[in-house]
Design a protein around this motif. Sequence first.
Motif, PDB file in Angstrom:
ATOM      1  N   SER A 102      12.666  53.562  67.161  1.00 55.29           N
ATOM      2  CA  SER A 102      12.199  52.689  66.073  1.00 55.29           C
ATOM      3  C   SER A 102      13.377  52.113  65.288  1.00 55.29           C
ATOM      4  CB  SER A 102      11.291  53.466  65.114  1.00 55.29           C
ATOM      5  OG  SER A 102      10.117  53.882  65.770  1.00 55.29           O
ATOM      6  N   PHE A 103      13.257  50.832  64.943  1.00 56.35           N
ATOM      7  CA  PHE A 103      14.277  50.147  64.145  1.00 56.35           C
ATOM      8  C   PHE A 103      13.629  49.615  62.868  1.00 56.35           C
ATOM      9  CE2 PHE A 103      15.588  49.989  68.524  1.00 56.35           C
ATOM     10  CZ  PHE A 103      16.955  50.239  68.483  1.00 56.35           C
ATOM     11  N   PHE A 104      14.320  49.774  61.743  1.00 57.63           N
ATOM     12  CA  PHE A 104      13.790  49.347  60.441  1.00 57.63           C
ATOM     13  C   PHE A 104      14.783  48.393  59.778  1.00 57.63           C
ATOM     14  CE2 PHE A 104      12.032  53.477  61.401  1.00 57.63           C
ATOM     15  CZ  PHE A 104      10.704  53.377  61.023  1.00 57.63           C
ATOM     16  N   TRP A 105      14.252  47.420  59.034  1.00 57.53           N
ATOM     17  CA  TRP A 105      15.104  46.490  58.303  1.00 57.53           C
ATOM     18  C   TRP A 105      14.283  45.817  57.208  1.00 57.53           C
ATOM     19  CZ3 TRP A 105      12.609  45.521  62.764  1.00 57.53           C
ATOM     20  CH2 TRP A 105      11.897  44.333  62.888  1.00 57.53           C
ATOM     21  N   ILE A 106      14.971  45.197  56.271  1.00 65.43           N
ATOM     22  CA  ILE A 106      14.331  44.425  55.202  1.00 65.43           C
ATOM     23  C   ILE A 106      14.448  42.948  55.547  1.00 65.43           C
ATOM     24  CG2 ILE A 106      14.335  43.826  52.748  1.00 65.43           C
ATOM     25  CD1 ILE A 106      13.496  46.676  53.222  1.00 65.43           C
ATOM     26  N   ASP A 107      13.305  42.267  55.620  1.00 66.79           N
ATOM     27  CA  ASP A 107      13.321  40.830  55.891  1.00 66.79           C
ATOM     28  C   ASP A 107      13.923  40.105  54.693  1.00 66.79           C
ATOM     29  OD1 ASP A 107      12.465  38.378  57.363  1.00 66.79           O
ATOM     30  OD2 ASP A 107      11.204  38.127  55.579  1.00 66.79           O
ATOM     31  N   LYS A 108      14.954  39.304  54.933  1.00 70.15           N
ATOM     32  CA  LYS A 108      15.690  38.662  53.836  1.00 70.15           C
ATOM     33  C   LYS A 108      14.831  37.677  53.059  1.00 70.15           C
ATOM     34  CE  LYS A 108      20.312  39.082  55.877  1.00 70.15           C
ATOM     35  NZ  LYS A 108      21.515  38.357  56.370  1.00 70.15           N
ATOM     36  N   GLU A 109      13.957  36.945  53.747  1.00 73.78           N
ATOM     37  CA  GLU A 109      13.163  35.919  53.070  1.00 73.78           C
ATOM     38  C   GLU A 109      12.069  36.501  52.195  1.00 73.78           C
ATOM     39  OE1 GLU A 109      10.150  32.192  54.122  1.00 73.78           O
ATOM     40  OE2 GLU A 109      11.396  33.065  55.703  1.00 73.78           O
ATOM     41  N   THR A 110      11.366  37.506  52.694  1.00 82.47           N
ATOM     42  CA  THR A 110      10.201  38.030  51.979  1.00 82.47           C
ATOM     43  C   THR A 110      10.457  39.366  51.269  1.00 82.47           C
ATOM     44  OG1 THR A 110       9.415  39.215  53.937  1.00 82.47           O
ATOM     45  CG2 THR A 110       8.653  36.932  53.634  1.00 82.47           C
ATOM     46  N   GLY A 111      11.515  40.061  51.675  1.00 77.95           N
ATOM     47  CA  GLY A 111      11.788  41.377  51.098  1.00 77.95           C
ATOM     48  C   GLY A 111      10.909  42.471  51.668  1.00 77.95           C
ATOM     49  N   LEU A 112      10.133  42.168  52.709  1.00 79.14           N
ATOM     50  CA  LEU A 112       9.232  43.160  53.299  1.00 79.14           C
ATOM     51  C   LEU A 112      10.003  44.129  54.195  1.00 79.14           C
ATOM     52  CD1 LEU A 112       6.242  40.875  54.377  1.00 79.14           C
ATOM     53  CD2 LEU A 112       6.275  42.478  52.464  1.00 79.14           C
ATOM     54  N   LEU A 113       9.588  45.392  54.161  1.00 79.25           N
ATOM     55  CA  LEU A 113      10.133  46.381  55.084  1.00 79.25           C
ATOM     56  C   LEU A 113       9.495  46.165  56.446  1.00 79.25           C
ATOM     57  CD1 LEU A 113      11.727  48.976  55.746  1.00 79.25           C
ATOM     58  CD2 LEU A 113       9.728  50.279  54.990  1.00 79.25           C
ATOM     59  N   CYS A 114      10.319  45.990  57.448  1.00 80.69           N
ATOM     60  CA  CYS A 114       9.822  45.687  58.793  1.00 80.69           C
ATOM     61  C   CYS A 114      10.228  46.786  59.779  1.00 80.69           C
ATOM     62  CB  CYS A 114      10.375  44.351  59.280  1.00 80.69           C
ATOM     63  SG  CYS A 114       9.888  42.940  58.275  1.00 80.69           S
ATOM     64  N   LYS A 115       9.495  46.838  60.874  1.00 81.02           N
ATOM     65  CA  LYS A 115       9.752  47.844  61.899  1.00 81.02           C
ATOM     66  C   LYS A 115       9.432  47.259  63.270  1.00 81.02           C
ATOM     67  CE  LYS A 115       7.715  52.092  63.772  1.00 81.02           C
ATOM     68  NZ  LYS A 115       6.636  53.104  63.618  1.00 81.02           N
ATOM     69  N   CYS A 116      10.212  47.653  64.273  1.00 83.53           N
ATOM     70  CA  CYS A 116       9.847  47.370  65.657  1.00 83.53           C
ATOM     71  C   CYS A 116      10.181  48.595  66.497  1.00 83.53           C
ATOM     72  CB  CYS A 116      10.542  46.118  66.195  1.00 83.53           C
ATOM     73  SG  CYS A 116      12.315  46.285  66.499  1.00 83.53           S
ATOM     74  N   VAL A 199       9.358  31.101  64.558  1.00 81.82           N
ATOM     75  CA  VAL A 199       8.597  30.377  63.528  1.00 81.82           C
ATOM     76  C   VAL A 199       7.296  31.117  63.227  1.00 81.82           C
ATOM     77  CG1 VAL A 199       7.303  28.267  63.032  1.00 81.82           C
ATOM     78  CG2 VAL A 199       9.587  28.121  64.059  1.00 81.82           C
ATOM     79  N   ALA A 200       6.635  31.606  64.288  1.00 82.13           N
ATOM     80  CA  ALA A 200       5.339  32.272  64.134  1.00 82.13           C
ATOM     81  C   ALA A 200       5.455  33.577  63.366  1.00 82.13           C
ATOM     82  CB  ALA A 200       4.714  32.520  65.507  1.00 82.13           C
ATOM     83  N   TYR A 201       6.429  34.415  63.722  1.00 76.35           N
ATOM     84  CA  TYR A 201       6.502  35.706  63.028  1.00 76.35           C
ATOM     85  C   TYR A 201       6.952  35.545  61.582  1.00 76.35           C
ATOM     86  CZ  TYR A 201      11.577  36.921  62.937  1.00 76.35           C
ATOM     87  OH  TYR A 201      12.922  36.995  62.663  1.00 76.35           O
ATOM     88  N   LYS A 202       7.810  34.565  61.315  1.00 75.86           N
ATOM     89  CA  LYS A 202       8.214  34.321  59.931  1.00 75.86           C
ATOM     90  C   LYS A 202       7.029  33.837  59.098  1.00 75.86           C
ATOM     91  CE  LYS A 202      13.145  33.400  60.731  1.00 75.86           C
ATOM     92  NZ  LYS A 202      13.653  34.414  59.789  1.00 75.86           N
ATOM     93  N   GLN A 203       6.188  33.008  59.711  1.00 73.36           N
ATOM     94  CA  GLN A 203       4.978  32.554  59.033  1.00 73.36           C
ATOM     95  C   GLN A 203       4.049  33.745  58.762  1.00 73.36           C
ATOM     96  OE1 GLN A 203       2.174  30.128  61.324  1.00 73.36           O
ATOM     97  NE2 GLN A 203       1.946  28.781  59.550  1.00 73.36           N
ATOM     98  N   ASP A 204       3.931  34.655  59.727  1.00 72.93           N
ATOM     99  CA  ASP A 204       3.111  35.854  59.548  1.00 72.93           C
ATOM    100  C   ASP A 204       3.600  36.687  58.368  1.00 72.93           C
ATOM    101  OD1 ASP A 204       1.574  35.140  61.724  1.00 72.93           O
ATOM    102  OD2 ASP A 204       2.602  36.481  63.123  1.00 72.93           O
ATOM    103  N   LEU A 205       4.914  36.874  58.274  1.00 76.92           N
ATOM    104  CA  LEU A 205       5.476  37.675  57.190  1.00 76.92           C
ATOM    105  C   LEU A 205       5.221  37.011  55.833  1.00 76.92           C
ATOM    106  CD1 LEU A 205       8.896  38.881  58.688  1.00 76.92           C
ATOM    107  CD2 LEU A 205       6.780  40.193  58.429  1.00 76.92           C
ATOM    108  N   ARG A 206       5.332  35.681  55.797  1.00 75.45           N
ATOM    109  CA  ARG A 206       5.064  34.971  54.538  1.00 75.45           C
ATOM    110  C   ARG A 206       3.604  35.129  54.125  1.00 75.45           C
ATOM    111  NH1 ARG A 206       8.824  31.106  56.736  1.00 75.45           N
ATOM    112  NH2 ARG A 206       7.119  29.928  57.682  1.00 75.45           N
ATOM    113  N   ARG A 207       2.695  35.137  55.107  1.00 76.90           N
ATOM    114  CA  ARG A 207       1.264  35.306  54.802  1.00 76.90           C
ATOM    115  C   ARG A 207       0.995  36.705  54.248  1.00 76.90           C
ATOM    116  NH1 ARG A 207      -1.919  33.916  60.068  1.00 76.90           N
ATOM    117  NH2 ARG A 207      -3.710  34.400  58.730  1.00 76.90           N
TER     118      ARG A 207
END
Length: 237
Positions: A102-116, A199-207
Amino acid sequence: SMAHYFAEIERPRKQTEAMLLGSAFHCSILEPSLFENEYCVIPECDRRTKEGKAIYAQFEFESVGKTGISYNAVEQIEGMKKAVYEHPIARNLFLAGDAEHSFFWIDKETGLLCKCRPDYLRKDGICIELKTTRDASYESFKSDVGNFRYYVQAAYFIDGIKAAGFECNEFLFCAVETDYPHNVNIFRLDSEALAVGRVAYKQDLRRVKAFFDEKESDRWAGYMPIVNDLYLPNWIK
């Protein structure tokens, strides 16, 4: 929609036979040393009889904490593994790397904690997703890429692994057919597909961020509450 997102959390989908087969196969390829600890073969017995009930009761006692799979599923998995290990490219993919990390990071645009959680990341920066499918042909898998948003997954994983501080310079799909002869096909998305996925995943994070930024009384989790103008698809016209 966010409603679908919450539904996945609150009411996880029941595991189908196909999902079980896929999970067991993944374990057999990616983490073979754990396979016997995670899975066991369900004995073939008639549980309507006294003898069958006794056999199955003994099986349940000895297999606590394991997931039962049928003899047929075991045969499928062995055939699929053999197909992977005999394939000129696939047999060398799952080497010198880590599985299910598992990898974790903070999305710079939204500030959301993300994981893959990629299936396999090699030390040389090649990320591989192992996909089971009924049809691994070019045209069929291209359809899967759109239907299951694999192009979004690929872009999200590449960017996420890099954001977490690791190397990821290539993303491959290893598609394995569940039915005999278990053909294997290797795919790499082009730069345009990855750009669209990004583009799609960034739009998802913004939503997601926009939803939680709203006051609870104003939040709407379903499809956008508007009247949609609907047009016939071109193939009908």
